[in-house]
Design an enzyme around this catalytic site. Structure first.
Site, mmCIF file in Angstrom:
data_model
loop_
_atom_site.group_PDB
_atom_site.id
_atom_site.type_symbol
_atom_site.label_atom_id
_atom_site.label_comp_id
_atom_site.label_asym_id
_atom_site.label_seq_id
_atom_site.Cartn_x
_atom_site.Cartn_y
_atom_site.Cartn_z
ATOM 1 N N ASN A 111 4.803 7.996 8.217
ATOM 2 C CA ASN A 111 5.395 8.012 7.125
ATOM 3 C C ASN A 111 6.838 7.746 7.011
ATOM 4 O OD1 ASN A 111 2.825 9.206 6.604
ATOM 5 N ND2 ASN A 111 3.532 11.394 6.734
ATOM 6 N N ASP A 113 8.684 9.055 4.407
ATOM 7 C CA ASP A 113 9.295 9.958 3.528
ATOM 8 C C ASP A 113 10.395 10.908 4.076
ATOM 9 O OD1 ASP A 113 7.932 12.070 4.950
ATOM 10 O OD2 ASP A 113 5.998 11.975 3.373
ATOM 11 N N HIS A 128 7.232 3.084 10.734
ATOM 12 C CA HIS A 128 7.172 2.373 9.729
ATOM 13 C C HIS A 128 8.205 2.378 8.744
ATOM 14 C CE1 HIS A 128 2.256 1.997 9.633
ATOM 15 N NE2 HIS A 128 2.780 1.324 10.334
ATOM 16 N N CYS A 139 22.126 -10.784 4.526
ATOM 17 C CA CYS A 139 23.021 -10.506 5.611
ATOM 18 C C CYS A 139 22.447 -9.689 6.591
ATOM 19 C CB CYS A 139 24.424 -10.205 5.082
ATOM 20 S SG CYS A 139 24.617 -8.444 4.541
ATOM 21 N N CYS A 159 27.554 -8.136 -0.607
ATOM 22 C CA CYS A 159 27.518 -9.569 -0.376
ATOM 23 C C CYS A 159 26.820 -10.191 -1.480
ATOM 24 C CB CYS A 159 27.060 -9.778 1.098
ATOM 25 S SG CYS A 159 25.023 -10.229 0.866
ATOM 26 N N GLY A 196 -3.882 13.542 9.436
ATOM 27 C CA GLY A 196 -3.798 13.050 8.357
ATOM 28 C C GLY A 196 -3.437 11.570 8.099
ATOM 29 N N SER A 198 -5.837 7.973 8.246
ATOM 30 C CA SER A 198 -7.115 7.268 8.178
ATOM 31 C C SER A 198 -7.260 6.278 9.278
ATOM 32 C CB SER A 198 -7.118 6.315 6.817
ATOM 33 O OG SER A 198 -6.051 5.136 6.994
ATOM 34 N N PRO A 223 -9.251 16.264 6.650
ATOM 35 C CA PRO A 223 -10.424 17.047 5.952
ATOM 36 C C PRO A 223 -11.602 15.781 5.943
ATOM 37 C CG PRO A 223 -8.606 16.324 4.356
ATOM 38 C CD PRO A 223 -8.245 16.265 5.765
ATOM 39 N N ALA A 240 -3.849 19.722 6.656
ATOM 40 C CA ALA A 240 -2.724 19.832 7.633
ATOM 41 C C ALA A 240 -2.149 20.925 7.390
ATOM 42 C CB ALA A 240 -1.998 18.591 7.778
HETATM 43 C C1 BJW Z 1 -5.338 14.813 4.757
HETATM 44 C C2 BJW Z 1 -4.926 15.466 3.875
HETATM 45 C C3 BJW Z 1 -4.469 16.993 4.074
HETATM 46 C C4 BJW Z 1 -5.666 13.681 2.719
HETATM 47 N N1 BJW Z 1 -4.176 17.158 5.309
HETATM 48 N N2 BJW Z 1 -5.009 15.194 5.954
HETATM 49 C C5 BJW Z 1 -6.768 -7.995 9.843
HETATM 50 C C6 BJW Z 1 -6.329 -8.379 8.633
HETATM 51 C C7 BJW Z 1 -5.148 -8.396 8.307
HETATM 52 C C8 BJW Z 1 -4.043 -7.530 9.012
HETATM 53 C C9 BJW Z 1 -4.598 -7.012 10.120
HETATM 54 C C10 BJW Z 1 -6.067 -7.318 10.567
HETATM 55 N N3 BJW Z 1 -5.820 -6.364 11.565
HETATM 56 C C11 BJW Z 1 -4.696 -5.905 12.034
HETATM 57 C C12 BJW Z 1 -3.796 -6.309 10.875
HETATM 58 C C13 BJW Z 1 -2.571 -6.096 11.097
HETATM 59 C C14 BJW Z 1 -2.271 -4.928 9.860
HETATM 60 C C15 BJW Z 1 -3.225 -3.971 9.968
HETATM 61 O O1 BJW Z 1 -3.507 -2.949 10.570
HETATM 62 N N4 BJW Z 1 -4.248 -3.995 8.815
HETATM 63 C C16 BJW Z 1 -5.417 -3.206 8.788
HETATM 64 C C17 BJW Z 1 -5.422 -2.616 7.402
HETATM 65 C C18 BJW Z 1 -6.581 -4.069 8.789
HETATM 66 N N5 BJW Z 1 -1.022 -4.113 10.238
HETATM 67 C C19 BJW Z 1 0.195 -4.789 10.439
HETATM 68 O O2 BJW Z 1 0.549 -5.866 9.502
HETATM 69 C C20 BJW Z 1 1.200 -4.165 10.921
HETATM 70 N N6 BJW Z 1 1.949 -5.150 11.675
HETATM 71 C C21 BJW Z 1 1.664 -5.831 12.666
HETATM 72 O O3 BJW Z 1 0.516 -5.555 13.120
HETATM 73 O O4 BJW Z 1 2.638 -6.719 13.111
HETATM 74 C C22 BJW Z 1 1.771 -7.796 13.709
HETATM 75 C C23 BJW Z 1 1.426 -8.857 13.160
HETATM 76 C C24 BJW Z 1 2.184 -9.709 12.547
HETATM 77 C C25 BJW Z 1 1.644 -10.494 11.637
HETATM 78 C C26 BJW Z 1 0.332 -10.677 11.312
HETATM 79 C C27 BJW Z 1 -0.486 -9.680 11.868
HETATM 80 C C28 BJW Z 1 0.207 -8.793 12.727
HETATM 81 C C29 BJW Z 1 2.330 -3.374 9.717
HETATM 82 C C30 BJW Z 1 1.557 -2.432 9.090
HETATM 83 C C31 BJW Z 1 2.664 -1.862 7.936
HETATM 84 C C32 BJW Z 1 1.954 -0.686 7.367
HETATM 85 N N7 BJW Z 1 2.601 -0.482 6.403
HETATM 86 C C33 BJW Z 1 2.350 0.464 5.216
HETATM 87 C C34 BJW Z 1 3.426 0.805 4.173
HETATM 88 C C35 BJW Z 1 4.790 1.096 4.625
HETATM 89 C C36 BJW Z 1 5.891 1.297 3.524
HETATM 90 C C37 BJW Z 1 5.289 2.266 2.575
HETATM 91 O O5 BJW Z 1 5.230 3.497 2.675
HETATM 92 O O6 BJW Z 1 5.117 1.741 1.228
HETATM 93 O O7 BJW Z 1 2.266 1.763 5.920
HETATM 94 S S1 BJW Z 1 0.729 0.456 4.496
HETATM 95 C C38 BJW Z 1 0.434 2.231 4.842
HETATM 96 O O8 BJW Z 1 -0.559 2.522 5.611
HETATM 97 C C39 BJW Z 1 1.575 2.834 5.128
HETATM 98 C C40 BJW Z 1 1.204 3.804 6.202
HETATM 99 O O9 BJW Z 1 2.023 4.189 6.972
HETATM 100 C C41 BJW Z 1 -0.020 3.180 6.659
HETATM 101 C C42 BJW Z 1 -1.318 4.110 7.147
HETATM 102 O O10 BJW Z 1 -1.733 4.895 6.137
HETATM 103 P P1 BJW Z 1 -1.778 6.367 6.661
HETATM 104 O O11 BJW Z 1 -0.925 7.154 6.791
HETATM 105 O O12 BJW Z 1 -3.133 6.486 7.537
HETATM 106 O O13 BJW Z 1 -2.448 7.037 4.982
HETATM 107 P P2 BJW Z 1 -3.917 6.750 4.410
HETATM 108 O O14 BJW Z 1 -3.586 7.010 2.897
HETATM 109 O O15 BJW Z 1 -4.638 5.469 4.725
HETATM 110 O O16 BJW Z 1 -4.843 8.254 4.940
HETATM 111 C C43 BJW Z 1 -4.644 9.302 4.673
HETATM 112 C C44 BJW Z 1 -5.432 10.269 5.395
HETATM 113 O O17 BJW Z 1 -5.050 11.447 5.027
HETATM 114 C C45 BJW Z 1 -7.015 10.274 5.003
HETATM 115 O O18 BJW Z 1 -7.721 10.043 6.429
HETATM 116 C C46 BJW Z 1 -7.307 11.629 4.422
HETATM 117 O O19 BJW Z 1 -8.562 12.046 4.670
HETATM 118 C C47 BJW Z 1 -6.285 12.378 4.932
HETATM 119 N N8 BJW Z 1 -5.799 13.418 4.214
HETATM 120 N N9 BJW Z 1 -5.313 15.001 2.616
HETATM 121 C C48 BJW Z 1 -4.737 16.273 6.304
HETATM 122 N N10 BJW Z 1 -4.233 17.758 3.114
HETATM 123 ZN ZN ZN Z 2 24.114 -8.394 2.340
#
Ligand code: BJW
Ligand code: ZN
Length: 250
Positions: A111, A113, A128, A139, A159, A196, A198, A223, A240
């Protein structure tokens, strides 16, 4: 959201996790957007998720920012506003308590946040980045910017260069030290709680596998089932904010 569809976890299962927690010398917790859902911050995927109204590839990529920095900044500015109004929930607070009195504890969050730190967690790694940080695309200077709403979109560096959010987008490398620290914590942990997330986005989604390969037990708190569920020792189905406080010693 979907909590009512799931029966409460069996008290015996909660007890089992309490026993593991008490026995764990090195506890590692990884969190995703789901832990902040009950603070009113939308998740990315699933019902009400941020990706439902916006496509990831339109907003969370370097290409999107190059194409339309203002659109991307509008999205981040809106989210910064939501986060500023939100408060840590019982899930965040339970993790603070779990850290206290432990010699070895590491919280690894995807996260951006900052709610774990606001709750009082000390040992937090943000793999992240953080939504309150900004970085100049010319810069490279990084700074904190807590203004909400931002008076000018996109915001500018002294800058003259354009600032970008200090977060990690798809296709970008994770901050090296953060990832290395997270990786070695996963290797050394003997219990990992995965809360929490995916478990779809890599490399963060690989951390439980690293931990498991090094002998850790994996407990998922979510969940809904995820791709990790089959590989977890136990999956506690629930929110959570409901489950984490129940894991604290009675
Ligand atoms: C509850 C609840 C409650 C609900 N209590 N639980 C194939 C194709 C293309 C790319 C790739 C590929 N394979 C791998 C990649 C690379 C890619 C990737 O993984 N893609 C996949 C989607 C396939 N990864 C990257 O690109 C990463 N970098 C990297 O690998 O560098 C090397 C590289 C370089 C060049 C090319 C390839 C590789 C970087 C990943 C960056 C992710 N960025 C984001 C945005 C961050 C900024 C922002 O916030 O805006 O990060 S995307 C978004 O997803 C954010 C999150 O941190 C991240 C994960 O999401 P999260 O936290 O799991 O949330 P949700 O919504 O998905 O799930 C919520 C869960 O909570 C659910 O399960 C619910 O059930 C549950 N829930 N209520 C408990 N009350
Ligand atoms: Zn600058």
């Amino acid at each position: 959201m979907t909590d009512h569809l799931h029966p409460e976890p069996d008290p015996l299962v909660i007890d089992q996790v309490r026993v593991w927690l008490a026995a764990a010398a090195r506890l590692v917790v990884t969190t995703g957007a789901g832990i902040s859902a009950e603070s009113g911050i939308p998740t990315f995927r699933g019902p009400g998720g941020l990706w439902r109204r916006f496509r990831a590839e339109d907003l969370a990529t370097p290409e999107a920012f190059r194409r339309d920095p203002r659109l991307v900044w509008e999205w981040y500015d809106w989210r910064r506003g939501l986060i500023a109004q939100a408060a840590p929930n019982a899930g965040h607070l339970a993790l603070v308590e779990m850290e206290q009195g432990r010699d070895s504890f590491q919280l690894i969050t995807q996260n951006v946040d900052g709610l774990h730190q606001r709750a009082g967690s000390q040992r937090v790694i943000e793999v992240h980045g953080n939504i309150w940080r900004v970085r100049c695309i010319d810069c490279g200077t990084e700074s904190l910017n807590l203004e909400t709403p931002l008076p000018q979109l996109p915001p500018r560096c002294p800058c003259g260069g354009m600032l970008r959010p200090g977060v990690v987008w798809f296709g970008e490398d994770l901050p090296r030290t953060a990832l290395e620290t997270a990786w070695s914590a996963a290797e050394q942990g003997d219990l990992m709680l995965v809360v929490g997330t995916s478990s779809l986005v890599y490399p963060a989604a690989a951390l439980p596998d690293i931990a498991r390969r090094h002998g850790a037990r994996i407990v998922e708190i979510n969940p809904d089932p995820t791709p990790l569920s089959d590989r977890a020792d136990l999956s506690l189905r629930g929110s959570a904010a409901q489950i984490l406080p129940r894991l604290l010693s009675p």
